[in-house]
Design a protein around this motif. Structure first.
Motif, PDB file in Angstrom:
ATOM      1  N   GLY A  65       0.822  -1.200   0.000  1.00 40.27           N
ATOM      2  CA  GLY A  65       0.000   0.000   0.000  1.00 40.27           C
ATOM      3  C   GLY A  65       0.858   1.252   0.000  1.00 40.27           C
ATOM      4  N   ALA A  66       0.275   2.349  -0.434  1.00 41.38           N
ATOM      5  CA  ALA A  66       1.024   3.589  -0.590  1.00 41.38           C
ATOM      6  C   ALA A  66       1.588   4.117   0.719  1.00 41.38           C
ATOM      7  CB  ALA A  66       0.133   4.646  -1.242  1.00 41.38           C
ATOM      8  N   ASP A  67       0.981   3.763   1.837  1.00 36.20           N
ATOM      9  CA  ASP A  67       1.429   4.270   3.141  1.00 36.20           C
ATOM     10  C   ASP A  67       2.311   3.254   3.872  1.00 36.20           C
ATOM     11  OD1 ASP A  67      -0.553   2.426   3.563  1.00 36.20           O
ATOM     12  OD2 ASP A  67      -1.615   3.605   5.089  1.00 36.20           O
ATOM     13  N   PHE A  68       3.142   2.501   3.138  1.00 35.85           N
ATOM     14  CA  PHE A  68       3.959   1.451   3.761  1.00 35.85           C
ATOM     15  C   PHE A  68       5.035   2.006   4.681  1.00 35.85           C
ATOM     16  CE2 PHE A  68       6.171   2.426  -0.212  1.00 35.85           C
ATOM     17  CZ  PHE A  68       7.496   2.524   0.195  1.00 35.85           C
ATOM     18  N   ALA A  69       5.352   3.302   4.576  1.00 41.51           N
ATOM     19  CA  ALA A  69       6.351   3.938   5.448  1.00 41.51           C
ATOM     20  C   ALA A  69       5.911   5.361   5.738  1.00 41.51           C
ATOM     21  CB  ALA A  69       7.726   3.935   4.792  1.00 41.51           C
ATOM     22  N   GLY A  70       6.477   5.925   6.820  1.00 44.41           N
ATOM     23  CA  GLY A  70       6.128   7.300   7.159  1.00 44.41           C
ATOM     24  C   GLY A  70       6.521   8.270   6.058  1.00 44.41           C
ATOM     25  N   ARG A  71       7.718   8.078   5.500  1.00 42.58           N
ATOM     26  CA  ARG A  71       8.166   8.880   4.365  1.00 42.58           C
ATOM     27  C   ARG A  71       9.172   8.056   3.562  1.00 42.58           C
ATOM     28  NH1 ARG A  71      10.659  10.646   8.921  1.00 42.58           N
ATOM     29  NH2 ARG A  71      12.925  10.981   8.881  1.00 42.58           N
ATOM     30  N   THR A  72       9.361   8.433   2.310  1.00 41.23           N
ATOM     31  CA  THR A  72      10.248   7.685   1.425  1.00 41.23           C
ATOM     32  C   THR A  72      11.195   8.629   0.705  1.00 41.23           C
ATOM     33  OG1 THR A  72       8.699   7.770  -0.433  1.00 41.23           O
ATOM     34  CG2 THR A  72       8.532   5.872   1.051  1.00 41.23           C
ATOM     35  N   GLN A  73      12.335   8.082   0.300  1.00 39.72           N
ATOM     36  CA  GLN A  73      13.327   8.830  -0.466  1.00 39.72           C
ATOM     37  C   GLN A  73      13.814   7.941  -1.606  1.00 39.72           C
ATOM     38  OE1 GLN A  73      16.792  10.066   1.719  1.00 39.72           O
ATOM     39  NE2 GLN A  73      17.762  11.044  -0.054  1.00 39.72           N
ATOM     40  N   ALA A  74      13.525   8.351  -2.827  1.00 38.45           N
ATOM     41  CA  ALA A  74      13.967   7.597  -4.001  1.00 38.45           C
ATOM     42  C   ALA A  74      15.365   8.040  -4.396  1.00 38.45           C
ATOM     43  CB  ALA A  74      13.000   7.811  -5.160  1.00 38.45           C
ATOM     44  N   VAL A  75      16.260   7.079  -4.561  1.00 40.56           N
ATOM     45  CA  VAL A  75      17.647   7.363  -4.919  1.00 40.56           C
ATOM     46  C   VAL A  75      18.021   6.531  -6.141  1.00 40.56           C
ATOM     47  CG1 VAL A  75      20.048   7.264  -4.150  1.00 40.56           C
ATOM     48  CG2 VAL A  75      18.255   7.885  -2.531  1.00 40.56           C
ATOM     49  N   ASP A  76      18.469   7.197  -7.190  1.00 41.84           N
ATOM     50  CA  ASP A  76      18.875   6.496  -8.401  1.00 41.84           C
ATOM     51  C   ASP A  76      20.230   5.824  -8.205  1.00 41.84           C
ATOM     52  OD1 ASP A  76      16.606   7.255  -9.893  1.00 41.84           O
ATOM     53  OD2 ASP A  76      17.535   9.176 -10.409  1.00 41.84           O
ATOM     54  N   TYR A  77      20.508   4.813  -9.049  1.00 45.52           N
ATOM     55  CA  TYR A  77      21.812   4.164  -9.011  1.00 45.52           C
ATOM     56  C   TYR A  77      22.925   5.211  -9.171  1.00 45.52           C
ATOM     57  CZ  TYR A  77      19.541  -0.408  -9.714  1.00 45.52           C
ATOM     58  OH  TYR A  77      18.782  -1.543  -9.587  1.00 45.52           O
ATOM     59  N   GLY A  78      23.923   5.105  -8.310  1.00 41.16           N
ATOM     60  CA  GLY A  78      25.084   5.981  -8.405  1.00 41.16           C
ATOM     61  C   GLY A  78      24.941   7.320  -7.716  1.00 41.16           C
ATOM     62  N   GLU A  79      23.736   7.688  -7.342  1.00 40.29           N
ATOM     63  CA  GLU A  79      23.514   8.981  -6.685  1.00 40.29           C
ATOM     64  C   GLU A  79      24.045   8.940  -5.258  1.00 40.29           C
ATOM     65  OE1 GLU A  79      19.701  11.739  -5.248  1.00 40.29           O
ATOM     66  OE2 GLU A  79      19.424  10.151  -6.762  1.00 40.29           O
ATOM     67  N   ARG A  80      24.808   9.937  -4.898  1.00 32.54           N
ATOM     68  CA  ARG A  80      25.380  10.005  -3.553  1.00 32.54           C
ATOM     69  C   ARG A  80      24.445  10.803  -2.647  1.00 32.54           C
ATOM     70  NH1 ARG A  80      30.819   8.424  -3.632  1.00 32.54           N
ATOM     71  NH2 ARG A  80      31.654   8.208  -5.753  1.00 32.54           N
ATOM     72  N   SER A  82      23.427  11.472   1.837  1.00 32.88           N
ATOM     73  CA  SER A  82      23.963  11.406   3.198  1.00 32.88           C
ATOM     74  C   SER A  82      22.835  11.120   4.179  1.00 32.88           C
ATOM     75  CB  SER A  82      24.645  12.728   3.561  1.00 32.88           C
ATOM     76  OG  SER A  82      25.100  12.721   4.900  1.00 32.88           O
ATOM     77  N   ILE A  83      23.103  10.204   5.096  1.00 32.60           N
ATOM     78  CA  ILE A  83      22.177   9.926   6.188  1.00 32.60           C
ATOM     79  C   ILE A  83      22.948  10.110   7.488  1.00 32.60           C
ATOM     80  CG2 ILE A  83      20.580   8.287   7.237  1.00 32.60           C
ATOM     81  CD1 ILE A  83      20.402   6.825   4.612  1.00 32.60           C
ATOM     82  N   GLY A  84      22.604  11.134   8.238  1.00 30.93           N
ATOM     83  CA  GLY A  84      23.287  11.395   9.497  1.00 30.93           C
ATOM     84  C   GLY A  84      24.782  11.611   9.334  1.00 30.93           C
ATOM     85  N   GLY A  85      25.204  12.158   8.199  1.00 32.93           N
ATOM     86  CA  GLY A  85      26.624  12.398   7.959  1.00 32.93           C
ATOM     87  C   GLY A  85      27.360  11.225   7.346  1.00 32.93           C
ATOM     88  N   VAL A  86      26.683  10.112   7.109  1.00 33.10           N
ATOM     89  CA  VAL A  86      27.288   8.944   6.471  1.00 33.10           C
ATOM     90  C   VAL A  86      26.872   8.928   4.997  1.00 33.10           C
ATOM     91  CG1 VAL A  86      27.375   6.425   6.410  1.00 33.10           C
ATOM     92  CG2 VAL A  86      27.288   7.625   8.615  1.00 33.10           C
ATOM     93  N   GLU A  87      27.860   8.784   4.109  1.00 25.50           N
ATOM     94  CA  GLU A  87      27.539   8.737   2.687  1.00 25.50           C
ATOM     95  C   GLU A  87      26.986   7.366   2.314  1.00 25.50           C
ATOM     96  OE1 GLU A  87      30.114  10.460  -0.582  1.00 25.50           O
ATOM     97  OE2 GLU A  87      30.217   8.316  -1.105  1.00 25.50           O
ATOM     98  N   VAL A  88      25.878   7.367   1.576  1.00 25.14           N
ATOM     99  CA  VAL A  88      25.252   6.136   1.112  1.00 25.14           C
ATOM    100  C   VAL A  88      25.024   6.254  -0.394  1.00 25.14           C
ATOM    101  CG1 VAL A  88      23.282   4.577   1.314  1.00 25.14           C
ATOM    102  CG2 VAL A  88      24.116   5.787   3.338  1.00 25.14           C
ATOM    103  N   ARG A  89      25.405   5.228  -1.108  1.00 25.62           N
ATOM    104  CA  ARG A  89      25.211   5.179  -2.556  1.00 25.62           C
ATOM    105  C   ARG A  89      24.654   3.807  -2.912  1.00 25.62           C
ATOM    106  NH1 ARG A  89      29.343   3.998  -6.529  1.00 25.62           N
ATOM    107  NH2 ARG A  89      30.793   3.948  -4.767  1.00 25.62           N
ATOM    108  N   LEU A  90      23.702   3.758  -3.823  1.00 25.17           N
ATOM    109  CA  LEU A  90      23.115   2.500  -4.268  1.00 25.17           C
ATOM    110  C   LEU A  90      23.650   2.151  -5.652  1.00 25.17           C
ATOM    111  CD1 LEU A  90      19.393   2.983  -3.148  1.00 25.17           C
ATOM    112  CD2 LEU A  90      21.274   1.938  -1.883  1.00 25.17           C
ATOM    113  N   VAL A  91      24.128   0.912  -5.803  1.00 24.75           N
ATOM    114  CA  VAL A  91      24.617   0.436  -7.095  1.00 24.75           C
ATOM    115  C   VAL A  91      23.900  -0.866  -7.424  1.00 24.75           C
ATOM    116  CG1 VAL A  91      26.866   1.562  -6.832  1.00 24.75           C
ATOM    117  CG2 VAL A  91      26.568  -0.801  -6.071  1.00 24.75           C
TER     118      VAL A  91
END
Length: 345
Positions: A65-80, A82-91
């Protein structure tokens, strides 16, 4: 350089990043989660915030369902990001549509949580991208030397040959609704099968999502409302549990097939009563696992779930530090997947 266990560590809720205060594929609801892919043992509803690829978020919305989480963030492959000062990238992970490895970096340390992955070509998703790192976190579903999967094109040709040999019989293929079913359909299309492929109703919305994401599946039809002895000479794809259910009795002398890496184990095929086992896996086999370790060239390997003993020994002989995390809550290849999908889709 910081210590790996200070950047990522196993907890009862899943793999946790203390400096960023987020989890990767947590097994229970948390405040912040990074999700590698849409299978139910990695993607659960109820998190406060979820970061994932757009495709994974779309899969979760279809299933929960559309409300599966409080909020969402879509990140494309390779996009850098930051979460709490930690760099996260999805490949890309090459597992299913939208599947990703989470590359987590801080203080000069690079760690890759690969989720589930495979190395061979899949016409329904982006291929795995080897990413050099200090610590590589790997699954071990098929982490024994005995697991060497044949080319999937050869397995599909076995299905096509059976269709030609038994044109009066329906061919009922068990395949998990997310990823495996769409891959089977595309492989059949590439093998020249142009006729409509019939699918169980549990797969309809995910098939629609794949096609909307640019994966052409060709003509499909729902295998519903049929009388007994239906669909002789046709292909029907359904969740594995359905091929052993009353639902399957409506088809013309059905030949039961099942697409899974575990079909290379004859005892499993016999146990399920599978007449045509198809060894097609969405996980890396032994040669692909060890080749990945060679290509990524980590200083240390963490093994999250599966048959870790063989890979621990391989790492020892290769001079690579390794440890087994023994995280709980993750299934072998789809073993628990159909139960959730049939209830959610």
């Amino acid at each position: 350089m910081m210590r790996p266990q200070d950047l990522l560590r196993p907890t009862p809720a899943g793999l946790y990043c203390p400096p960023g205060d987020f989890y990767i594929d947590p097994v229970r609801p948390v405040d912040r989660a990074v999700i590698t892919h849409g299978h139910s043992d990695h993607a659960r509803a109820g998190h406060g915030a979820v970061m994932a690829t757009p495709e994974t978020l779309a899969i979760m919305a279809v299933r929960y369902g559309a409300d599966f989480a409080g909020r969402t963030q879509a990140v494309d492959y390779g996009e850098r990001t930051s979460i709490g000062g930690v760099e996260v990238r999805l490949v890309p992970a090459g597992h299913v549509l939208g599947s990703a490895q989470a590359v987590v970096s801080q203080g000069g340390l690079i760690m890759v949580a690969s989720g589930d992955y495979k190395r061979r070509r899949d016409p329904t998703c982006v291929a795995f991208e080897p990413t050099p790192c200090h610590v590589f976190i790997s699954e071990a579903t098929f982490g024994l030397p005995v697991f060497v999967h044949p080319p999937d094109t050869e397995e599909i040709q076995r299905l096509v040959l059976s269709l030609a040999q038994f044109p009066e019989r329906a061919h009922l293929v068990g395949a998990y609704a997310l990823g495996k079913a769409q891959r089977i359909i595309r492989l059949l299309r590439e093998a020249g099968w142009e006729r409509p492929i019939y699918v169980h109703g549990a797969m309809e919305r995910l098939n629609d999502l794949y096609q909307a994401s640019g994966v052409p599946l060709g003509p499909l039809a729902l295998a519903t409302g049929l009388k007994g002895g239906a669909l002789g000479g046709e292909v029907v794809i359904a969740p594995p549990s359905a091929i052993q259910d009353r639902w399957a009795r409506r088809f013309a002398e059905p030949i039961t097939a099942f697409a899974s890496g575990w079909m290379g184990v004859r005892a499993r095929a016999r146990q399920r009563g599978v007449e045509l086992p198809l060894v097609i896996s969405d996980h890396a086999d032994w040669p692909e696992l060890t080749r990945t370790f060679d290509e990524v060239a980590p200083e240390e390997v963490w093994i999250t779930h599966g048959r870790e003993e063989g890979l621990l020994r391989w790492c020892e002989l290769a001079g690579v530090r390794a440890r087994a995390l023994r995280l709980v809550g993750y299934d072998e290849e789809g073993e628990g997947e159909q139960n959730v999908l049939e209830g959610a889709v």
